[in-house]
Design a protein around this motif. Structure first.
Motif, PDB file in Angstrom:
ATOM      1  N   MET A   1       5.700  -7.900   5.145  1.00  0.00           N
ATOM      2  CA  MET A   1       5.729  -7.946   3.709  1.00  0.00           C
ATOM      3  C   MET A   1       6.755  -6.968   3.151  1.00  0.00           C
ATOM      4  O   MET A   1       7.402  -7.261   2.167  1.00  0.00           O
ATOM      5  CB  MET A   1       4.348  -7.659   3.143  1.00  0.00           C
ATOM      6  CG  MET A   1       3.352  -8.803   3.359  1.00  0.00           C
ATOM      7  SD  MET A   1       1.815  -8.624   2.451  1.00  0.00           S
ATOM      8  CE  MET A   1       0.853  -7.724   3.653  1.00  0.00           C
ATOM      9  N   THR A   2       6.877  -5.826   3.804  1.00  0.00           N
ATOM     10  CA  THR A   2       7.821  -4.826   3.311  1.00  0.00           C
ATOM     11  C   THR A   2       9.257  -5.327   3.425  1.00  0.00           C
ATOM     12  O   THR A   2      10.072  -5.093   2.531  1.00  0.00           O
ATOM     13  CB  THR A   2       7.634  -3.491   4.068  1.00  0.00           C
ATOM     14  OG1 THR A   2       6.293  -3.034   3.829  1.00  0.00           O
ATOM     15  CG2 THR A   2       8.608  -2.441   3.610  1.00  0.00           C
ATOM     16  N   LEU A   5       9.836  -7.575   0.503  1.00  0.00           N
ATOM     17  CA  LEU A   5       9.984  -6.791  -0.715  1.00  0.00           C
ATOM     18  C   LEU A   5      11.376  -6.159  -0.761  1.00  0.00           C
ATOM     19  O   LEU A   5      12.062  -6.206  -1.785  1.00  0.00           O
ATOM     20  CB  LEU A   5       8.903  -5.716  -0.805  1.00  0.00           C
ATOM     21  CG  LEU A   5       8.975  -4.781  -2.014  1.00  0.00           C
ATOM     22  CD1 LEU A   5       8.909  -5.561  -3.322  1.00  0.00           C
ATOM     23  CD2 LEU A   5       7.854  -3.751  -1.940  1.00  0.00           C
ATOM     24  N   CYS A  65       4.611   1.771   1.272  1.00  0.00           N
ATOM     25  CA  CYS A  65       3.869   0.517   1.153  1.00  0.00           C
ATOM     26  C   CYS A  65       2.623   0.536   2.043  1.00  0.00           C
ATOM     27  O   CYS A  65       2.696   0.969   3.189  1.00  0.00           O
ATOM     28  CB  CYS A  65       4.753  -0.656   1.553  1.00  0.00           C
ATOM     29  SG  CYS A  65       6.299  -0.755   0.615  1.00  0.00           S
ATOM     30  N   ARG A  67      -1.270  -1.767   2.861  1.00  0.00           N
ATOM     31  CA  ARG A  67      -2.184  -2.874   2.599  1.00  0.00           C
ATOM     32  C   ARG A  67      -3.397  -2.317   1.867  1.00  0.00           C
ATOM     33  O   ARG A  67      -3.805  -1.186   2.112  1.00  0.00           O
ATOM     34  CB  ARG A  67      -2.634  -3.532   3.902  1.00  0.00           C
ATOM     35  CG  ARG A  67      -1.496  -4.160   4.676  1.00  0.00           C
ATOM     36  CD  ARG A  67      -1.932  -4.705   6.024  1.00  0.00           C
ATOM     37  NE  ARG A  67      -2.625  -3.675   6.795  1.00  0.00           N
ATOM     38  CZ  ARG A  67      -3.824  -3.837   7.367  1.00  0.00           C
ATOM     39  NH1 ARG A  67      -4.459  -4.977   7.277  1.00  0.00           N
ATOM     40  NH2 ARG A  67      -4.384  -2.853   8.035  1.00  0.00           N
ATOM     41  N   TYR A 104      -0.151  -3.827  -1.089  1.00  0.00           N
ATOM     42  CA  TYR A 104      -0.194  -5.278  -0.879  1.00  0.00           C
ATOM     43  C   TYR A 104      -1.658  -5.689  -0.937  1.00  0.00           C
ATOM     44  O   TYR A 104      -2.425  -5.409  -0.017  1.00  0.00           O
ATOM     45  CB  TYR A 104       0.403  -5.647   0.473  1.00  0.00           C
ATOM     46  CG  TYR A 104       1.837  -5.225   0.662  1.00  0.00           C
ATOM     47  CD1 TYR A 104       2.820  -5.576  -0.263  1.00  0.00           C
ATOM     48  CD2 TYR A 104       2.214  -4.484   1.770  1.00  0.00           C
ATOM     49  CE1 TYR A 104       4.139  -5.190  -0.076  1.00  0.00           C
ATOM     50  CE2 TYR A 104       3.535  -4.104   1.964  1.00  0.00           C
ATOM     51  CZ  TYR A 104       4.492  -4.458   1.035  1.00  0.00           C
ATOM     52  OH  TYR A 104       5.799  -4.083   1.217  1.00  0.00           O
ATOM     53  N   LEU A 106      -4.698  -7.621  -0.399  1.00  0.00           N
ATOM     54  CA  LEU A 106      -5.101  -8.661   0.550  1.00  0.00           C
ATOM     55  C   LEU A 106      -6.259  -9.509   0.040  1.00  0.00           C
ATOM     56  O   LEU A 106      -6.430 -10.648   0.470  1.00  0.00           O
ATOM     57  CB  LEU A 106      -5.486  -8.023   1.890  1.00  0.00           C
ATOM     58  CG  LEU A 106      -4.400  -7.176   2.547  1.00  0.00           C
ATOM     59  CD1 LEU A 106      -4.914  -6.583   3.847  1.00  0.00           C
ATOM     60  CD2 LEU A 106      -3.142  -7.997   2.783  1.00  0.00           C
ATOM     61  N   SER A 110      -5.295  -6.607  -8.432  1.00  0.00           N
ATOM     62  CA  SER A 110      -4.678  -5.284  -8.496  1.00  0.00           C
ATOM     63  C   SER A 110      -5.610  -4.291  -9.185  1.00  0.00           C
ATOM     64  O   SER A 110      -5.691  -3.122  -8.780  1.00  0.00           O
ATOM     65  CB  SER A 110      -3.332  -5.355  -9.219  1.00  0.00           C
ATOM     66  OG  SER A 110      -3.485  -5.857 -10.527  1.00  0.00           O
ATOM     67  N   LEU A 162       0.633  -5.425  -5.589  1.00  0.00           N
ATOM     68  CA  LEU A 162       1.142  -6.793  -5.598  1.00  0.00           C
ATOM     69  C   LEU A 162       0.094  -7.713  -4.984  1.00  0.00           C
ATOM     70  O   LEU A 162      -0.308  -7.521  -3.845  1.00  0.00           O
ATOM     71  CB  LEU A 162       2.450  -6.866  -4.814  1.00  0.00           C
ATOM     72  CG  LEU A 162       3.539  -5.884  -5.247  1.00  0.00           C
ATOM     73  CD1 LEU A 162       4.772  -6.053  -4.374  1.00  0.00           C
ATOM     74  CD2 LEU A 162       3.879  -6.059  -6.721  1.00  0.00           C
ATOM     75  N   GLU A 163      -0.314  -8.702  -5.752  1.00  0.00           N
ATOM     76  CA  GLU A 163      -1.390  -9.595  -5.327  1.00  0.00           C
ATOM     77  C   GLU A 163      -0.865 -10.715  -4.433  1.00  0.00           C
ATOM     78  O   GLU A 163      -0.055 -11.525  -4.852  1.00  0.00           O
ATOM     79  CB  GLU A 163      -2.107 -10.169  -6.545  1.00  0.00           C
ATOM     80  CG  GLU A 163      -2.789  -9.099  -7.373  1.00  0.00           C
ATOM     81  CD  GLU A 163      -3.481  -9.631  -8.612  1.00  0.00           C
ATOM     82  OE1 GLU A 163      -3.681 -10.863  -8.714  1.00  0.00           O
ATOM     83  OE2 GLU A 163      -3.819  -8.810  -9.486  1.00  0.00           O
ATOM     84  N   PHE A 164      -1.339 -10.726  -3.199  1.00  0.00           N
ATOM     85  CA  PHE A 164      -0.977 -11.744  -2.222  1.00  0.00           C
ATOM     86  C   PHE A 164      -2.187 -12.550  -1.768  1.00  0.00           C
ATOM     87  O   PHE A 164      -2.072 -13.399  -0.911  1.00  0.00           O
ATOM     88  CB  PHE A 164      -0.328 -11.108  -0.984  1.00  0.00           C
ATOM     89  CG  PHE A 164       1.017 -10.522  -1.261  1.00  0.00           C
ATOM     90  CD1 PHE A 164       2.136 -11.332  -1.352  1.00  0.00           C
ATOM     91  CD2 PHE A 164       1.164  -9.161  -1.430  1.00  0.00           C
ATOM     92  CE1 PHE A 164       3.374 -10.786  -1.623  1.00  0.00           C
ATOM     93  CE2 PHE A 164       2.401  -8.612  -1.684  1.00  0.00           C
ATOM     94  CZ  PHE A 164       3.521  -9.421  -1.781  1.00  0.00           C
TER      95      PHE A 164
END
Length: 170
Positions: A1-2, A5, A65, A67, A104, A106, A110, A162-164
């Protein structure tokens, strides 16, 4: 993910008036006298004008960053211990007054992530370190201030979650 980004930031900066370089994650030394790196920064940033003026090769800003899920006490603890506390201890950005963190998300939202982090901080009697909502951009962000032993000035951290969750469920 990083990596994604980082790529997105580089793409966004192509047509931006900001003169920033998004560097790859690098090993770092928290103290100048150290020989062996003791940490790894996720997204270091360098401002071209500052570099040209000072020839300072170290990053001018650092984004860490992690999780996160508001309902996962282990991830909330890791966000603090392996993220926030590294800025407060000087392991990251020792000479910086400001640092940045990205969570991030999960699962949940947020807002739930920030609430989970604050719940962890309350459990360990660190109410002064709570994340507080702040309106800098048209996106939910938070701010926190942390004391440091050395240097004696505090470090201000800006947090974005950040909503994933929806993407990961597909």
């Amino acid at each position: 993910m990083t990596e994604r980004l980082r790529d997105g930031m580089r793409s966004a900066l192509k047509n931006s008036p900001w003169k920033l370089i998004v560097l790859p994650g690098t090993e770092s030394r928290s103290k100048s006298g150290m020989i062996i790196p003791d940490g790894r920064t996720d997204i270091p940033l360098m401002m071209i004008e500052v570099f040209l003026r000072t020839q300072e090769h170290d990053p001018h800003a650092i984004i860490e960053c992690k999780r996160i899920a508001g309902s996962d006490t282990h991830l909330c603890r890791e966000y603090i211990v392996e993220g926030v506390d590294r800025f407060a201890s000087g392991k990251y950005g020792e000479n910086h007054a400001v640092g940045f963190m990205v969570g991030y998300v999960l699962s949940d939202t947020s807002v739930a992530a920030a609430s989970g982090v604050n719940a962890y901080l309350s459990r360990v009697s660190r109410n002064a370190d709570h994340l507080v909502p702040i309106a800098i951009i048209d996106f939910p962000t938070w701010h926190s201030r942390h004391t440091r032993a050395e240097p004696s000035s505090p470090v201000d951290l800006h947090h974005a979650f950040l909503e994933f969750a929806d993407v990961l469920d597909e």
